[in-house]
Write a protein that holds these residues in place. Structure first.
Motif, PDB file in Angstrom:
ATOM      1  N   ALA B 212       0.840  -1.203   0.000  1.00 53.76           N
ATOM      2  CA  ALA B 212       0.000   0.000   0.000  1.00 53.76           C
ATOM      3  C   ALA B 212       0.872   1.249   0.000  1.00 53.76           C
ATOM      4  O   ALA B 212       0.616   2.210  -0.746  1.00 53.76           O
ATOM      5  CB  ALA B 212      -0.938  -0.005   1.208  1.00 53.76           C
ATOM      6  N   LYS B 213       1.917   1.240   0.805  1.00 48.47           N
ATOM      7  CA  LYS B 213       2.815   2.409   0.858  1.00 48.47           C
ATOM      8  C   LYS B 213       3.521   2.605  -0.478  1.00 48.47           C
ATOM      9  O   LYS B 213       3.675   3.725  -0.954  1.00 48.47           O
ATOM     10  CB  LYS B 213       3.834   2.232   1.985  1.00 48.47           C
ATOM     11  CG  LYS B 213       3.227   2.485   3.362  1.00 48.47           C
ATOM     12  CD  LYS B 213       4.288   2.408   4.441  1.00 48.47           C
ATOM     13  CE  LYS B 213       3.692   2.747   5.801  1.00 48.47           C
ATOM     14  NZ  LYS B 213       4.622   2.393   6.894  1.00 48.47           N
ATOM     15  N   GLU B 214       3.932   1.474  -1.066  1.00 46.91           N
ATOM     16  CA  GLU B 214       4.588   1.561  -2.371  1.00 46.91           C
ATOM     17  C   GLU B 214       3.631   2.173  -3.406  1.00 46.91           C
ATOM     18  O   GLU B 214       4.044   2.916  -4.294  1.00 46.91           O
ATOM     19  CB  GLU B 214       4.988   0.144  -2.781  1.00 46.91           C
ATOM     20  CG  GLU B 214       6.052   0.066  -3.839  1.00 46.91           C
ATOM     21  CD  GLU B 214       6.455  -1.391  -4.088  1.00 46.91           C
ATOM     22  OE1 GLU B 214       6.669  -1.739  -5.248  1.00 46.91           O
ATOM     23  OE2 GLU B 214       6.519  -2.177  -3.106  1.00 46.91           O
ATOM     24  N   PHE B 215       2.357   1.873  -3.270  1.00 49.37           N
ATOM     25  CA  PHE B 215       1.345   2.373  -4.220  1.00 49.37           C
ATOM     26  C   PHE B 215       0.920   3.815  -3.912  1.00 49.37           C
ATOM     27  O   PHE B 215       0.159   4.409  -4.677  1.00 49.37           O
ATOM     28  CB  PHE B 215       0.109   1.473  -4.206  1.00 49.37           C
ATOM     29  CG  PHE B 215       0.287   0.136  -4.887  1.00 49.37           C
ATOM     30  CD1 PHE B 215       1.236  -0.035  -5.891  1.00 49.37           C
ATOM     31  CD2 PHE B 215      -0.527  -0.942  -4.545  1.00 49.37           C
ATOM     32  CE1 PHE B 215       1.385  -1.263  -6.534  1.00 49.37           C
ATOM     33  CE2 PHE B 215      -0.392  -2.177  -5.187  1.00 49.37           C
ATOM     34  CZ  PHE B 215       0.574  -2.337  -6.176  1.00 49.37           C
ATOM     35  N   GLY B 216       1.341   4.354  -2.774  1.00 47.74           N
ATOM     36  CA  GLY B 216       1.012   5.766  -2.509  1.00 47.74           C
ATOM     37  C   GLY B 216       0.319   6.049  -1.196  1.00 47.74           C
ATOM     38  O   GLY B 216      -0.035   7.207  -0.918  1.00 47.74           O
ATOM     39  N   ALA B 217       0.098   5.034  -0.360  1.00 52.66           N
ATOM     40  CA  ALA B 217      -0.535   5.284   0.938  1.00 52.66           C
ATOM     41  C   ALA B 217       0.382   6.170   1.778  1.00 52.66           C
ATOM     42  O   ALA B 217       1.589   5.962   1.804  1.00 52.66           O
ATOM     43  CB  ALA B 217      -0.801   3.972   1.661  1.00 52.66           C
TER      44      ALA B 217
END
Lengths: 348, 348
Positions: B212-217
């Motif tokens: 999720a963080k990699e995707f922008g979270a």
């Protein structure tokens, strides 16, 4: 001053109450010129909503500013103003998002302000307006002929507009309006003003049907329930409408709203829900959404005042009974007995 | 050909079935190169949805067109194509409104077409595609490296995109994503691609949180229920978020979605509702709406293919297990036991 107080179901009285005084530096005192009775007032009048103690009543009024607190900047004594049916600071996050009806510090007439002080009802000679800058909007030069239409902007016209806005009515749309009360009729005006190509109104009342047509309705469906839904689907070649304005708030009217919406449409709803269960399975499979709620009338006032003063809309026609404030009891009775669509009260 | 058949809960088998043939002039036959297992397939696998008789299974696949019917115009043999998880004519009123998932003549893989003919499931070597022109979209030149991401466009990425689109995510918004499955993660990608300023993801799984963080979270909330809702409200100074992507479909996740939405926000929902009762009173008083449903993936394909081929999004990362079609049973078991977020099947 004289003000309306609801004592018990069916027992509405004009009484002598203390004149309001400025309580904070953000307050204004407004001398009410015209007020009116709302369909939602009838829930209490009919005993459908509880009356714990005598309630100052009414939440729709226009008038002239008499006095303002030291910190009030946008209105001044002598201004002719419209009060939305909720007061608001117009600065909190909800207000800044355009939802002044969910203001962190707001409230409704006849109840209490955020500090717990009593607030006057709107069906009286004067009203203390909390958060005057965030609540009142100047309606231009006073013009008696425009007063009925401007008065509707305090609630029903703003609420009908919210239904149409929430339903995302746009140019050329086929729109259905469920409900032929004052709000539904204002929904017709709103759909027409937003460029709807076709407006189907569900109504079985001759007077209201006539007014709906005058406001821009192109088709009338008198049947209700499944029969009415079939009729709307037939009118739309089996597809359903692009936008639905749900202006009643019952389980049946909501079911009808979803049954006549085309895939991907939005039901804009403003009727306070009574016994509504949303059909989530049907909504999911058809992609019909729902938006709306307590109308943020304050947001819409500038645009709607312009539409009224330029003569583009004339929602004041929803008033089919005008009485002096002294006859407020009859104003309620006439609406309760469906002898009137909406009662206007001449105050001062 | 070999194709996947679900016989009973937990009993998924790769079987020899007849090769599909063109049945109408609008059909195409697609040779599947890659397929995958959907979270929604698990309802049947787990016995939460009924299995009346052995079902051809799977609804996400990409592949190469082998043969087309005489009336097919937009795809030809050799084209590398994506199939949305629903087939559609793309010409009926629902399709023209952009809701191909509610097509008058459409359906889902593994069931029947509008004429009652059996339709192949997607987890097999070949699929007869009804209404090929309205269903398939050419994905450009075949590029093996892009296949996983293009495969997600058949369902999860289009579904996450639908959540974000339905929730009206726009530039600078603070967005919350409820659900950290493949769809929720694709919701994060979608919110980021639509310019969200802040993306709060509700997740307590280390692997998914990392992705999720990699995707922008930008923020992760591990707590659930009231505690999780309080955490989101705290992150937003008590206001709530501008848009909520509900990617689970349970009563609890939906309650959370409404509890963390700011006044006037929209809950975009794509998780198939299970035991959901919408809180109509709360919705009315806060003006929080809901939109979404079965995602019209077909509408989004051209834009999403462009985002994938230009390298702007890389949703293929949701696949953390890749197996040959012969191991389809393990592909299901791994997802069922939460050993995998999403299983990709190498078909041909």
């Amino acid at each position: 001053m004289k003000a309306t107080v609801l004592h018990a179901p069916g027992d509405v009285r004009l009484e002598e109450v203390p004149d309001p005084q400025l309580a904070t530096a953000q307050d204004a005192i407004v001398r009410v010129t015209k007020a009116c009775v709302c369909g939602s007032d009838l829930w209490y009048y009919r005993g459908d909503s509880p009356i714990k103690k005598p309630m100052p009543f009414g939440h729709e009024f226009i008038g002239v500013v008499e006095e303002v607190g030291d910190e009030v900047r946008t209105v001044r004594p002598g201004d002719f103003v419209i009060a939305p049916f909720t007061f608001s600071d117009n600065t909190c996050p909800a207000c800044r998002s355009g939802f002044q009806s969910v203001c962190d510090h707001g409230g409704v007439w006849g109840r209490k302000d955020a500090d717990g002080r009593a607030v006057d009802g709107g069906q009286g000679e004067y009203v203390r307006v909390p958060l005057a800058d965030g609540t009142l909007v100047v309606a231009g030069e006073h013009d008696a002929a425009l007063e009925p239409s401007l008065l509707t902007l305090s609630d029903v016209m703003g609420t009908g507009w919210h239904a149409a806005t929430s339903a995302k009515v746009s140019e050329g749309d086929t729109v259905a309006v469920v409900g032929d009360g004052a709000v539904g009729l204002c929904g017709v005006i709103s759909a027409a003003a937003k460029g709807a190509g076709r407006i189907i109104v569900m109504s079985r009342n001759a007077e209201r049907t006539k007014l709906a047509k005058e406001f821009g309705a192109t088709d009338i469906v008198a049947a209700r329930g499944e029969e009415g839904e079939s009729a709307v689907r037939e009118l739309t070649d089996g597809v359903g409408v692009d936008a639905v304005l749900e202006c009643v708030g019952t389980g049946q009217s909501m079911n009808t709203a979803f049954a006549i919406a085309r895939p991907g449409a939005t039901v804009g709803y403003v009727g306070v829900p009574h016994g509504v269960e949303l059909p989530i399975g049907q909504m999911f499979s058809t992609n019909v959404g729902i938006a709306g709620g307590v109308a943020p009338v304050r947001r819409y006032l500038p645009d709607l005042i312009a539409l009224v003063t330029s003569g583009q809309i004339n929602p004041g026609k929803v008033f089919d009974l005008t009485l002096p404030l002294t006859q407020v009891a009859e104003a309620y009775a006439a609406m309760d007995e469906r002898r009137a669509i909406k009662s206007l009260l001449e105050v001062g």
